[in-house]
Design a protein around this motif. Structure first.
Motif, PDB file in Angstrom:
ATOM      1  N   GLN A 183       0.833  -1.204   0.000  1.00 14.16           N
ATOM      2  CA  GLN A 183       0.000   0.000   0.000  1.00 14.16           C
ATOM      3  C   GLN A 183       0.870   1.257   0.000  1.00 14.16           C
ATOM      4  OE1 GLN A 183      -2.305  -1.010   3.476  1.00 14.16           O
ATOM      5  NE2 GLN A 183      -4.024  -1.750   2.241  1.00 14.16           N
ATOM      6  N   ARG A 184       1.992   1.218   0.716  1.00 11.56           N
ATOM      7  CA  ARG A 184       2.911   2.368   0.711  1.00 11.56           C
ATOM      8  C   ARG A 184       3.494   2.594  -0.678  1.00 11.56           C
ATOM      9  NH1 ARG A 184       5.622  -0.061   5.806  1.00 11.56           N
ATOM     10  NH2 ARG A 184       4.172   0.634   7.416  1.00 11.56           N
ATOM     11  N   GLN A 185       3.829   1.501  -1.379  1.00 14.14           N
ATOM     12  CA  GLN A 185       4.357   1.640  -2.736  1.00 14.14           C
ATOM     13  C   GLN A 185       3.294   2.223  -3.653  1.00 14.14           C
ATOM     14  OE1 GLN A 185       7.743   0.880  -3.848  1.00 14.14           O
ATOM     15  NE2 GLN A 185       6.914   2.241  -5.426  1.00 14.14           N
ATOM     16  N   ALA A 186       2.051   1.777  -3.483  1.00 12.75           N
ATOM     17  CA  ALA A 186       0.953   2.338  -4.282  1.00 12.75           C
ATOM     18  C   ALA A 186       0.795   3.823  -3.989  1.00 12.75           C
ATOM     19  CB  ALA A 186      -0.344   1.587  -4.004  1.00 12.75           C
ATOM     20  N   LEU A 187       0.887   4.199  -2.712  1.00 13.58           N
ATOM     21  CA  LEU A 187       0.819   5.607  -2.333  1.00 13.58           C
ATOM     22  C   LEU A 187       1.917   6.395  -3.033  1.00 13.58           C
ATOM     23  CD1 LEU A 187       0.158   8.166  -0.712  1.00 13.58           C
ATOM     24  CD2 LEU A 187       1.467   7.171   1.198  1.00 13.58           C
ATOM     25  N   LEU A 188       3.144   5.893  -2.977  1.00 10.79           N
ATOM     26  CA  LEU A 188       4.258   6.609  -3.614  1.00 10.79           C
ATOM     27  C   LEU A 188       4.019   6.750  -5.114  1.00 10.79           C
ATOM     28  CD1 LEU A 188       7.023   7.982  -3.440  1.00 10.79           C
ATOM     29  CD2 LEU A 188       8.064   5.715  -3.692  1.00 10.79           C
ATOM     30  N   ASP A 189       3.579   5.691  -5.760  1.00  8.47           N
ATOM     31  CA  ASP A 189       3.339   5.754  -7.206  1.00  8.47           C
ATOM     32  C   ASP A 189       2.199   6.714  -7.537  1.00  8.47           C
ATOM     33  OD1 ASP A 189       5.406   3.945  -7.534  1.00  8.47           O
ATOM     34  OD2 ASP A 189       4.092   2.208  -7.762  1.00  8.47           O
ATOM     35  N   LEU A 190       1.151   6.717  -6.720  1.00  7.91           N
ATOM     36  CA  LEU A 190       0.058   7.676  -6.924  1.00  7.91           C
ATOM     37  C   LEU A 190       0.540   9.102  -6.653  1.00  7.91           C
ATOM     38  CD1 LEU A 190      -2.843   5.681  -5.241  1.00  7.91           C
ATOM     39  CD2 LEU A 190      -2.717   6.325  -7.662  1.00  7.91           C
ATOM     40  N   ALA A 191       1.435   9.257  -5.694  1.00  8.46           N
ATOM     41  CA  ALA A 191       1.992  10.578  -5.390  1.00  8.46           C
ATOM     42  C   ALA A 191       2.833  11.089  -6.559  1.00  8.46           C
ATOM     43  CB  ALA A 191       2.823  10.521  -4.111  1.00  8.46           C
ATOM     44  N   VAL A 192       3.574  10.202  -7.211  1.00 10.00           N
ATOM     45  CA  VAL A 192       4.351  10.594  -8.397  1.00 10.00           C
ATOM     46  C   VAL A 192       3.399  11.090  -9.489  1.00 10.00           C
ATOM     47  CG1 VAL A 192       5.793   9.714 -10.294  1.00 10.00           C
ATOM     48  CG2 VAL A 192       6.355   9.129  -7.924  1.00 10.00           C
ATOM     49  N   ILE A 193       2.310  10.362  -9.696  1.00  7.06           N
ATOM     50  CA  ILE A 193       1.311  10.764 -10.695  1.00  7.06           C
ATOM     51  C   ILE A 193       0.736  12.129 -10.342  1.00  7.06           C
ATOM     52  CG2 ILE A 193      -0.979  10.229 -11.621  1.00  7.06           C
ATOM     53  CD1 ILE A 193      -0.184   7.216 -11.323  1.00  7.06           C
ATOM     54  N   THR A 194       0.374  12.303  -9.072  1.00  3.02           N
ATOM     55  CA  THR A 194      -0.241  13.557  -8.626  1.00  3.02           C
ATOM     56  C   THR A 194       0.741  14.720  -8.726  1.00  3.02           C
ATOM     57  OG1 THR A 194      -1.673  12.305  -7.127  1.00  3.02           O
ATOM     58  CG2 THR A 194      -1.460  14.664  -6.705  1.00  3.02           C
ATOM     59  N   ALA A 195       1.972  14.510  -8.301  1.00  5.32           N
ATOM     60  CA  ALA A 195       2.978  15.584  -8.338  1.00  5.32           C
ATOM     61  C   ALA A 195       3.272  16.023  -9.768  1.00  5.32           C
ATOM     62  CB  ALA A 195       4.269  15.137  -7.658  1.00  5.32           C
ATOM     63  N   GLY A 196       3.204  15.092 -10.706  1.00  3.99           N
ATOM     64  CA  GLY A 196       3.541  15.404 -12.089  1.00  3.99           C
ATOM     65  C   GLY A 196       2.389  15.906 -12.930  1.00  3.99           C
ATOM     66  N   ILE A 197       1.211  15.977 -12.348  1.00  6.62           N
ATOM     67  CA  ILE A 197       0.017  16.311 -13.134  1.00  6.62           C
ATOM     68  C   ILE A 197       0.084  17.720 -13.715  1.00  6.62           C
ATOM     69  CG2 ILE A 197      -1.480  17.184 -11.276  1.00  6.62           C
ATOM     70  CD1 ILE A 197      -2.522  14.791 -14.090  1.00  6.62           C
ATOM     71  N   ASP A 198       0.716  18.645 -12.994  1.00  3.36           N
ATOM     72  CA  ASP A 198       0.811  20.020 -13.499  1.00  3.36           C
ATOM     73  C   ASP A 198       2.109  20.253 -14.271  1.00  3.36           C
ATOM     74  OD1 ASP A 198       2.563  19.977 -11.376  1.00  3.36           O
ATOM     75  OD2 ASP A 198       1.600  21.617 -10.270  1.00  3.36           O
ATOM     76  N   ASN A 199       2.814  19.150 -14.599  1.00  2.31           N
ATOM     77  CA  ASN A 199       4.063  19.190 -15.355  1.00  2.31           C
ATOM     78  C   ASN A 199       5.145  20.017 -14.665  1.00  2.31           C
ATOM     79  OD1 ASN A 199       3.184  17.547 -17.544  1.00  2.31           O
ATOM     80  ND2 ASN A 199       2.001  19.301 -18.274  1.00  2.31           N
TER      81      ASN A 199
END
Length: 132
Positions: free
Chosen positions: A10-26
């Protein structure tokens, strides 16, 4: 920290979702990058900044199998979104999309989580002011 309550998957999923979220605004801010790196180091997770291109949100959230894990992940994603000083429209849209996929699309719950995060930032800021 509430992340301690998550399993390693679940922590790895959180990190991967956080990468997606952080990169959304480029534009991954220095503060967002620091959050990602700290999460990775503190929990021994694989930080892959290119991951947002290969991982599907549905695959990532499949390991979030309890309301507690879902709320913790949403709280962390909102916290990350505030790291650069504001919860921008692109970030809000992505977090709300993830919330819907998690089945947590209750507006009152989302507002309560966002308020929780804001109060945490306010608390830290007030503490810093008292120490200065």
């Amino acid at each position: 920290m509430f992340v301690d309550r998550l399993s390693q998957a679940q922590r790895q999923a959180l990190l991967d979702l956080a990468v997606i979220t952080a990169g959304i605004d480029n534009d991954v801010s220095e503060e967002e990058m620091q959050y990602l790196e700290e999460l990775s180091v503190n929990y021994g997770l694989n930080l892959d900044l290119e991951n947002h291109r290969t991982s599907s949100i549905d695959d990532l959230i499949s390991v979030l199998d309890s309301k507690q894990s879902k709320v913790i992940v949403l709280q962390e994603l909102i916290k990350l979104s505030y790291k650069d000083g504001h919860f921008g429209p692109e970030e809000q849209q992505k977090v709300f999309q993830i919330a819907q996929k998690l089945g947590l699309n209750d507006p009152e719950l989302l507002l309560a989580i966002e308020k929780w995060v804001r109060q945490g930032f306010d608390w830290l800021h007030e503490g810093e002011q008292l120490l200065n």
